[in-house]
Structure formats: C-alpha cells, structure tokens
Design an enzyme around this catalytic site. Sequence first.
Site, PDB file in Angstrom:
ATOM      1  N   GLY A   1      49.438  32.080  31.715  1.00 51.75           N
ATOM      2  CA  GLY A   1      50.384  32.191  32.823  1.00 51.75           C
ATOM      3  C   GLY A   1      49.771  31.780  34.147  1.00 51.75           C
TER       4      GLY A   1
ATOM      5  CE  LYS B   1      37.365  42.628  34.030  1.00 51.40           C
ATOM      6  NZ  LYS B   1      38.119  43.799  33.645  1.00 51.40           N
TER       7      LYS B   1
ATOM      8  N   GLY C   1      47.911  34.781  26.287  1.00 50.30           N
ATOM      9  CA  GLY C   1      47.209  35.557  25.252  1.00 50.30           C
ATOM     10  C   GLY C   1      47.431  34.960  23.873  1.00 50.30           C
TER      11      GLY C   1
ATOM     12  NE  ARG D   1      55.831  33.157  29.573  1.00 45.83           N
ATOM     13  CZ  ARG D   1      55.082  34.231  29.557  1.00 45.83           C
ATOM     14  NH1 ARG D   1      55.582  35.394  29.912  1.00 45.83           N
ATOM     15  NH2 ARG D   1      53.836  34.176  29.172  1.00 45.83           N
TER      16      ARG D   1
HETATM   17  P1  AMP Z   1      42.413  35.726  33.488  1.00 39.05           P
HETATM   18  O1  AMP Z   1      43.600  36.633  33.373  1.00 39.05           O
HETATM   19  O2  AMP Z   1      41.187  36.236  32.823  1.00 39.05           O
HETATM   20  O3  AMP Z   1      42.728  34.284  33.141  1.00 39.05           O
HETATM   21  O4  AMP Z   1      42.017  35.730  35.020  1.00 39.05           O
HETATM   22  C1  AMP Z   1      42.852  35.269  36.039  1.00 39.05           C
HETATM   23  C2  AMP Z   1      42.396  35.926  37.303  1.00 39.05           C
HETATM   24  O5  AMP Z   1      41.044  35.612  37.556  1.00 39.05           O
HETATM   25  C3  AMP Z   1      43.162  35.489  38.536  1.00 39.05           C
HETATM   26  O6  AMP Z   1      43.964  36.550  38.948  1.00 39.05           O
HETATM   27  C4  AMP Z   1      42.067  35.173  39.544  1.00 39.05           C
HETATM   28  O7  AMP Z   1      42.321  35.743  40.808  1.00 39.05           O
HETATM   29  C5  AMP Z   1      40.851  35.800  38.913  1.00 39.05           C
HETATM   30  N1  AMP Z   1      39.597  35.164  39.371  1.00 39.05           N
HETATM   31  C6  AMP Z   1      39.272  33.875  39.294  1.00 39.05           C
HETATM   32  N2  AMP Z   1      38.084  33.644  39.867  1.00 39.05           N
HETATM   33  C7  AMP Z   1      37.641  34.826  40.323  1.00 39.05           C
HETATM   34  C8  AMP Z   1      36.466  35.242  41.027  1.00 39.05           C
HETATM   35  N3  AMP Z   1      35.515  34.361  41.369  1.00 39.05           N
HETATM   36  N4  AMP Z   1      36.341  36.542  41.358  1.00 39.05           N
HETATM   37  C9  AMP Z   1      37.308  37.421  41.010  1.00 39.05           C
HETATM   38  N5  AMP Z   1      38.435  37.097  40.341  1.00 39.05           N
HETATM   39  C10 AMP Z   1      38.600  35.818  40.003  1.00 39.05           C
END
Ligand code: AMP
Length: 398
Positions: free
Chosen positions: A356, A203, A379, A36
């Site tokens: 990120g 999520k 985001g 960045r």
């Molecule tokens: P996001 O911010 O929604 O892109 O999510 C990124 C996060 O998702 C990372 O910190 C990962 O550790 C988490 N993640 C990915 N796969 C899984 C999983 N199977 N169970 C729990 N957390 C996860």
Amino acid sequence: MRTIKDLVDISGKTVFIRCDFNVPKDEDGNITDDRRMRGALQTIRYCLDRNCKVILASHFDRPTPGVYEEQYSLATVVTRLKTLLKIASKITLANDVVGVDAQAKVAELKNGEVLVLENLRYEAGETKNDATFAKQLADMADIYINDAFGACHRAHASIEAMAHLFDENHKAAGFLLAKEVNFFEKTLEKPMRPFVAVVGGSKVSGKLEALKQLLDKVDKVIIGGGMAFTFLKAQGYEIGNSLVEDNLLDEARTIMIKARKQGVKFYLPVDFVIAPEFSDKCVAKYVPSQEIPSGWMGLDIGPASSRLFREVINDAQTIIWNGPMGVYEMDKYAKGSIKMSHNIADTHATTIVGGGDTADVAQKAGDVDEMTFVSTGGGASLELIEGKLLPGIEALKM
Ligand code: AMP
C-alpha cells in the site's frame, strides 16, 4: 485456481463477492486512492452483465467488533462505487453485516442490483474465522467469489471459512485476484534478467522471509528506508538514533553473507537525510552514511544514494519494489522515495510495485501508469514472494 469464467453458468444467480475495499482515507474521511475499488469493477460488471444479484462484502480498517462507529462504515465506499460503476441499477448499503437489515435487503435484492454489506469487521466472527458467522454469510448466496487479493493472506471468515462452504462449482477467484496471483507467480518463476529487488519500509522483521527468498531469485538487492540501518549497524556503522532492530543484527549479517556467496549484488544507501527528531519541523541535512552524528536519525536516503540506485537498476529487466525509501508521509523526507519511483518507472524493465505504501508513493510521484503492475496487496504479495500458501487462495482450490 478456478476463476469466475470457469463457473459454468452464473446467470441470474446470487453472487457473493468478497472485495478489498480497505482504501486509504485522509483525515477528513475522503478516499485518497480508489485503485482497489477500480480493480474490483471487472468482476462486479461481469456478474451484473449476467443479471446476477450481487452482494459485495469487505472489511475496512480495524473497528472494535460489535461497535458500529461511523468512521468505519462502508458508506463512503458505496458512494464512490456508484460513481465508478456508472450503472442505472440500484446499489444499496445494508446497515449491518448479517443482521436483520442485511437479511431483509438480501431477500429484497433483485437481479442486476448490488447490495453492499457493512464492514465485515463490525462482527467479531470475521477475524476469528468463525464457522457460524461464515455460514450466515454463505447462506446469503449461491456462488462465492473471492476478489480480495489484499486480504487473502488472512484466515478470516469471509476469506477462508466461508469458501469451504461452497463446492468447486460454486466458488472461484475474481478477475483481480487471478491477475495478481498470475503476475507474481509468472514473474517469480521466470523473470527476465537482471532481476532487481528494491526493498524498503520501516523494519527488517516484516520482510525478513521475503528478503531471504528473494536472494535465491534476484541478481541485485537494493535496501532503503528504515530497514537499511539494521544492515548498516550490522556492518559496524554508527547510526545515531535511526530506526534499528538490534535483535536482527545477526540475521542481517547472515543475509549479507548469503548474498555475497550467491553472487547477488547487495546495495545499501551511501547517504541520508538526517534530522535531530522524527519531525518535519526541524532542521534536516544530508550526510554520508559513515557520518550520522549521535542523537540524529536518518529519515530518507540522500541524493547520492538515489543516483547510485539509478545506476544499479539501469540494466534491469525485472524490478520488484516493496517499501518506501524514507518517511515519505512527510514531504521533507519523500524525495528519495519519489526519485526511486521515477527511476524505476524510467527503466525498460517489467516493474512490479507491491504494498500500500509503495503504491501510494508511485501514485504521488505520478508514475502509476508507467509501472507494469501495481499490486493491491502489500502483505499478500510479500507472502507470495516468501513462497507461502495464502489461506484465501488455498480455500478456493479445495
Ligand atoms: P512498511 O510498512 O514496513 O513497508 O514501512 C512503511 C513505513 O516505513 C512508512 O510509513 C515510512 O514512513 C517508514 N519509514 C521509511 N523509512 C523510514 C526511516 N528511515 N525511519 C523511520 N521510518 C521509516
């Protein structure tokens, strides 16, 4: 959107550049990824080459407003900036944002010098989009440049309220912001097909809108990461203790039905790396997605999924990737994400990495240089995909 090059004459002026120096650091406070910061150099150099007085401002992390804790200071950023800019002229850090020290240093600032204000979020007014705080910032400069793509989806004082205090001849987007917006808009408008979206992360909720929008644009969707379990559960699979959003099962079903109706191929992982707890200090094993035992959780996609997804993206001409395939922060569960990164980098497609975490995976995998474009905003890029208007970009237009 006007860019800095459209401003008639900025020579010798005091230019305020809102940057995004919210860089990741390790537990010892070392900057682990300065992409960045490197992204902001072009705009800073453009101003320095025109003998401007340059004021840089950024937020870093989430300090408690009013409390100047050292861990949130931009001091490390300034040290790195000196290395990156490689200029002889002075680069100083103010001890505050709009206080006595910042005001004094702005008054002393000479042409060709750089002053960095302290973490904008030390001031409560920043996240409140406060007009008085924005005015205090605006009073420091003749020209306002926004180059903080990663923060443009937030209506904060240095992003929105401040921009409104400058007329169109005195505000513009920096090079980085312009590049990010152009890239996403162009790609989404006229993608080369097949166009594949690879979506992962924790999520469904955070990416629901983007997913829905993408269904209207892409030919294939690959789902990985924690969000896959909500889709699998919605199909009736047993997912043990894996991450799930039970309130979104209907949404998940609707998305899968919409994909089928629109002829969008929708791929979920066919196997997982599972463990009895959220830890890398326990046993882990591979299982097909139909066989997750109760009490276990899926923490990464398995090797069969990696191979399947490689086949799926083989003929892609455009790939958008947002979200890791597993808990990549733990080496034990990073393989699926690393392989995804290699597989995407190996295609002949135009590849866009957003977010990120996802950029971090590509970096760890050593694939950053192989990707067509790695966005500095997670985001913000998702909101562009969702078709939303970003407050920071809108404020530059008005
Ligand atoms: P996001 O911010 O929604 O892109 O999510 C990124 C996060 O998702 C990372 O910190 C990962 O550790 C988490 N993640 C990915 N796969 C899984 C999983 N199977 N169970 C729990 N957390 C996860």
